[in-house]
Design a protein around this motif. Structure first.
Motif, short mmCIF file in Angstrom:
data_model
loop_
_atom_site.label_atom_id
_atom_site.label_comp_id
_atom_site.label_asym_id
_atom_site.label_seq_id
_atom_site.Cartn_x
_atom_site.Cartn_y
_atom_site.Cartn_z
N PRO A 78 0.79 -1.22 0.00
CA PRO A 78 0.00 0.00 0.00
C PRO A 78 0.84 1.29 0.00
N TYR A 79 2.15 1.16 0.23
CA TYR A 79 3.02 2.33 0.21
C TYR A 79 4.37 1.94 -0.39
N PHE A 80 5.26 2.93 -0.53
CA PHE A 80 6.57 2.66 -1.12
C PHE A 80 7.64 3.48 -0.40
N ARG A 81 8.87 3.11 -0.66
CA ARG A 81 10.02 3.85 -0.14
C ARG A 81 10.88 4.33 -1.30
N ILE A 82 11.54 5.45 -1.06
CA ILE A 82 12.52 6.00 -1.99
C ILE A 82 13.82 6.09 -1.21
N THR A 83 14.88 5.47 -1.73
CA THR A 83 16.13 5.46 -1.02
C THR A 83 17.29 5.34 -2.00
N SER A 84 18.48 5.43 -1.47
CA SER A 84 19.66 5.23 -2.32
C SER A 84 19.78 3.75 -2.64
N PRO A 85 20.43 3.41 -3.75
CA PRO A 85 20.62 1.98 -4.07
C PRO A 85 21.35 1.23 -2.96
N GLU A 86 22.30 1.87 -2.30
CA GLU A 86 23.06 1.22 -1.24
C GLU A 86 22.17 0.88 -0.04
#
Length: 160
Positions: free
Chosen positions: A118-126
């Motif tokens: 129901p949701y998502f995250r945005i982060t660095s590839p590392e």
């Protein structure tokens, strides 16, 4: 499930990033497609985001929690709802991340979108790699049970 899989995307000098097409196709207000997502800083080096339906569910859950623990509910509401930004998508699905959000998640040229239902995250590839490994490590003992439960649900769904 609205947001599934992990996608890599570029972040340009103007802090524009393209929401994955699969995520965009999941954005709807009733029967109509939505032109925005809501994004807020997460507890670690990532951002969290969702659609208006998820924000409404979070708000309702906080209201229910407030009956038992009003201080915790208010803190969660302030952090998530008060800290969120409505990010409008252009015709190509791009959105501009606020500078403070980019700094919070230590984002640079590449970002990962991680779908969590129901949701998502945005982060660095590392950080995404680290999160995925930590999740695999935590689920070693329970993965077989989870798969067995899922297989049962699928069989029940297809049994006349």
């Amino acid at each position: 499930m609205r947001f599934v899989s992990t996608y890599d995307a570029g972040l340009d000098d103007k802090r524009r990033v393209t929401l994955p097409a699969d995520f965009r196709s999941s954005l709807k207000i009733g029967a109509e497609p939505s032109d925005h997502v809501r994004v807020w800083p997460g507890e670690g080096a990532w951002l969290e985001g969702g659609d208006d339906a998820f924000i409404a569910a979070l708000s309702q859950s906080a209201e229910e929690l407030a009956q038992d623990d009003p201080d915790v509910a208010e803190a969660a509401t302030l952090a998530i709802l008060g800290g969120s930004r409505k990010l409008t998508l252009d015709s190509a699905g791009r959105m501009v991340l606020p500078e403070s959000f980019v700094a919070h998640a230590a984002l640079s040229e590449r970002v990962n979108f991680i779908g969590l239902g129901p949701y998502f995250r945005i982060t660095s590839p590392e950080v995404a790699i680290s999160m995925a490994q930590a999740a695999r490590d935590k689920t070693v003992q329970t993965k077989a049970r989870i798969f067995a439960m899922a297989r049962k649900k699928v069989r029940e769904a297809y049994t006349p």
